[in-house]
Design a protein around this motif. Structure first.
Motif, short mmCIF file in Angstrom:
data_model
loop_
_atom_site.label_atom_id
_atom_site.label_comp_id
_atom_site.label_asym_id
_atom_site.label_seq_id
_atom_site.Cartn_x
_atom_site.Cartn_y
_atom_site.Cartn_z
N UNK A 25 0.83 -1.21 0.00
CA UNK A 25 0.00 0.00 0.00
C UNK A 25 0.86 1.26 0.00
N UNK A 26 1.95 1.23 0.77
CA UNK A 26 2.86 2.39 0.81
C UNK A 26 3.51 2.62 -0.55
N UNK A 27 3.88 1.54 -1.23
CA UNK A 27 4.51 1.68 -2.55
C UNK A 27 3.55 2.28 -3.57
N UNK A 28 2.30 1.78 -3.59
CA UNK A 28 1.32 2.34 -4.51
C UNK A 28 1.07 3.82 -4.21
N UNK A 29 0.98 4.15 -2.91
CA UNK A 29 0.74 5.54 -2.53
C UNK A 29 1.92 6.42 -2.92
N UNK A 30 3.15 5.91 -2.77
CA UNK A 30 4.34 6.66 -3.16
C UNK A 30 4.32 6.93 -4.66
N UNK A 31 3.89 5.94 -5.43
CA UNK A 31 3.80 6.12 -6.88
C UNK A 31 2.80 7.20 -7.24
N UNK A 32 1.65 7.21 -6.55
CA UNK A 32 0.62 8.20 -6.85
C UNK A 32 1.06 9.61 -6.45
N UNK A 33 1.82 9.72 -5.35
CA UNK A 33 2.21 11.04 -4.83
C UNK A 33 3.49 11.55 -5.49
N UNK A 224 -6.39 9.49 3.17
CA UNK A 224 -7.55 9.89 2.39
C UNK A 224 -8.17 8.72 1.62
N UNK A 225 -7.34 7.81 1.12
CA UNK A 225 -7.86 6.74 0.26
C UNK A 225 -8.20 5.47 1.02
N UNK A 226 -7.59 5.26 2.20
CA UNK A 226 -7.82 4.04 2.94
C UNK A 226 -6.79 2.97 2.61
N UNK A 227 -6.76 1.91 3.42
CA UNK A 227 -5.81 0.82 3.27
C UNK A 227 -6.58 -0.49 3.29
N UNK A 228 -6.27 -1.38 2.34
CA UNK A 228 -6.91 -2.69 2.32
C UNK A 228 -8.13 -2.73 1.43
N UNK A 229 -8.90 -3.82 1.54
CA UNK A 229 -10.04 -4.04 0.67
C UNK A 229 -11.23 -3.14 0.97
N UNK A 230 -12.07 -2.94 -0.05
CA UNK A 230 -13.33 -2.17 0.05
C UNK A 230 -13.12 -0.74 0.53
N UNK A 231 -12.01 -0.14 0.09
CA UNK A 231 -11.77 1.26 0.47
C UNK A 231 -12.85 2.18 -0.09
N UNK A 232 -13.36 1.82 -1.29
CA UNK A 232 -14.37 2.67 -1.93
C UNK A 232 -15.69 2.69 -1.18
N UNK A 233 -15.92 1.72 -0.29
CA UNK A 233 -17.16 1.70 0.49
C UNK A 233 -16.92 2.16 1.93
N UNK A 296 -5.88 1.22 -7.38
CA UNK A 296 -7.00 1.98 -7.93
C UNK A 296 -6.90 2.03 -9.45
N UNK A 297 -7.99 1.66 -10.13
CA UNK A 297 -8.10 1.72 -11.60
C UNK A 297 -7.05 0.88 -12.32
N UNK A 298 -6.61 -0.23 -11.71
CA UNK A 298 -5.68 -1.14 -12.38
C UNK A 298 -6.23 -2.55 -12.28
N UNK A 299 -5.82 -3.40 -13.22
CA UNK A 299 -6.26 -4.79 -13.19
C UNK A 299 -5.52 -5.54 -12.09
#
Length: 356
Positions: A25-33, A224-233, A296-299
Motif C-alpha cells: 500500500x505504501x509503494x502504490x501511494x508513493x507512486x501516486x504522490x 484519504x484513500x484508505x488501506x486494504x479491501x473495500x476502500x471505496x465503500x 486503484x483503476x488497475x487490473x
C-alpha cells in the motif's frame, strides 16, 4: 531511528495489515504522490540496504493520554509437563488446563513484552490478567447483495423469457433475475476492559526503522484513500500520526525475534539448518502468502505464492549481525500479462534482540 505510526480507525477494515500488505500500500501511494521514478529508486535500494524497515500492524490501547502498544508474544515452547506415573489425575488435569490457557496469550503490552525479551517468563498468576487486558480482533461476517448495473437493482440476470405486453399485444423479452448474496469478513478492534460500545480507545500501529520522511507523503495519501479491501465503500480508513519510539531490548541477547513477515536469504536458511544440527534455540512458524497485484483503476493479477516465517518466530543470533534480515522476493516478473516491471513482495524482517 525508529518511529511508531498510529492508525486510529474510522471504520472496520477488511484485512489484518501484515507487513507485506502494508508495504504494498505504501509503494502504490508513493507512486501516486511522487511518481514512478521515486518508487523505483526506493525499491532498488532494498538490494543493498533497506531505506526503511517496517513491522506488521498490531493493536494499541489508549489509557488517558498514553497509547500502549501491544506486541506478538515470541514463539517459545512451554516447559515439559510432569506427567509421571506418581502424579495424580487431578494435578495432571490442572496442569493441562493451565497449559491450554497460556496459549490464549497472543499479545503482550510494551512493558510485558520488554520483560519477556529480557528472559523473564510469564508467571502462572499473570496468565488471567494478560488474557483479559489484551486487545482482540473481533471478526464480523456481513451479508451483501450484488447490484446489477443493467437493471439497476440487486438482482442478477440469469436468462431471458418471452412475455406478451397487454398494451401492445406483442411478445417481448424480459430478463429472468435472481438475487445474489455474498458474505465478507470485517475486522474491528475491541478492548475487553472497555465496557462501552464505541471502543474508541483502541487502534493499530506499526513501527518504521529508517527515514520516515520517505513515506510521509504516502501516509497522508493513504489517510484519504484508505488501506486494504473495500476502500471505496469506506472500509480501512484511519487517522494517521507518528512519533519517535524506543523499545528497551537486551543488548546482550543471543536471539532475534521478528515483528514482520520474514522471507530469508539462502545464507539465512543455511544458518537455520545449522542451528538445527547444533540444537540451538530457534522456534518458528511458517506461512504461505499469495496476494494480488493491483490498486486503484488497475487490473488485478495473482502473485506467485511465497513462504514466510510468521511474526514472533525466534532465531539464533547467527541469522544476521544487523537489526534486520531477509529480502523482498519477486512475485511477478516483467512481461507477465503485459507488466513493464518486476513486482516485489515485502519480506525484510524487523528484528529485535531477546534472551531465552
Amino acid at each position: 531511528m525508529v518511529n511508531i505510526v498510529y492508525l486510529k480507525p474510522h471504520s472496520s477494515f477488511r484485512n489484518k495489515l501484515r507487513s507485506d500488505t502494508l508495504w504494498g500500500a505504501l509503494c502504490w501511494a508513493m507512486r501516486m504522490v511522487d511518481g514512478n521514478k521515486k518508487l523505483e529508486d526506493f525499491i532498488k535500494q532494498y538490494e543493498t540496504a533497506p531505506p526503511i524497515i517496517i513491522s506488521s500492524c498490531y493493536p494499541y490501547k489508549q489509557i488517558g493520554r498514553d497509547k500502549i502498544p501491544y506486541f506478538p508474544k515470541p514463539i517459545l515452547p512451554e516447559k515439559p509437563l510432569d506427567l509421571s506415573d506418581d502424579i495424580s489425575f487431578k494435578k495432571a488435569k490442572a496442569a493441562l488446563r493451565k497449559r491450554k490457557k497460556r496459549k490464549k496469550i497472543k499479545l503482550l503490552s510494551k512493558e510485558d513484552y520488554e520483560s519477556f525479551l529480557k528472559g523473564n517468563k510469564i508467571d502462572d498468576n499473570q496468565v488471567d490478567e494478560l488474557i483479559e487486558k489484551q486487545p482482540i480482533f473481533k471478526t464480523e461476517t456481513v451479508t451483501h447483495n450484488t447490484i446489477n448495473r443493467i437493471t439497476n437493482s440487486t438482482d442478477k440476470i440469469t436468462g431471458w423469457k418471452k412475455v406478451k405486453k397487454k398494451e401492445t399485444k406483442k411478445e417481448q423479452y424480459e430478463p429472468i433475475t435472481a438475487g445474489q448474496l455474498f458474505h465478507i469478513e470485517e475486522y474491528f478492534l475491541k478492548d475487553p476492559e472497555n465496557p462501552t460500545k464505541a471502543q474508541d480507545n483502541v487502534g493499530l500501529y506499526f513501527l518504521v526503522k529508517g527515514d520516515i520522511q520517505l513515506i510521509e507523503g504516502a501516509l497522508r495519501y493513504l489517510e484519504h484513500t484508505g488501506i486494504g479491501g473495500d476502500r471505496g465503500t469506506g472500509k480501512g480508513h484511519f487517522e494517521i500520526s507518528h512519533q519517535p519510539f524506543k523499545l528497551d531490548v537486551p543488548q546482550d541477547g543471543k536471539n532475534w525475534t521478528n515483528l514482520s513477515l520474514y522471507h530469508p536469504t539462502s545464507k539465512e536458511l543455511n544458518t537455520v539448518e545449522q542451528d538445527k544440527e547444533k540444537e540451538k534455540n530457534y522456534y518458528y512458524k511458517l506461512e504461505t502468502r499469495q496476494g494480488y497485484y493491483g490498486f486503484i483503476n488497475t487490473k488485478t493479477i495473482p502473485k506467485i505464492p511465497k513462504m514466510f516465517f510468521k511474526e514472533g518466530s525466534v532465531f539464533s543470533e547467527g541469522i544476521n549481525t544487523m537489526s534486520y534480515a531477509g529480502f523482498n522476493p519477486i512475485v511477478l516478473h516483467k512481461g507477465t500479462k503485459g507488466l513493464d516491471h518486476d513486482v516485489y513482495q515485502y519480506g525484510t524482517a524487523f528484528m529485535v534482540k531477546m534472551k531465552i
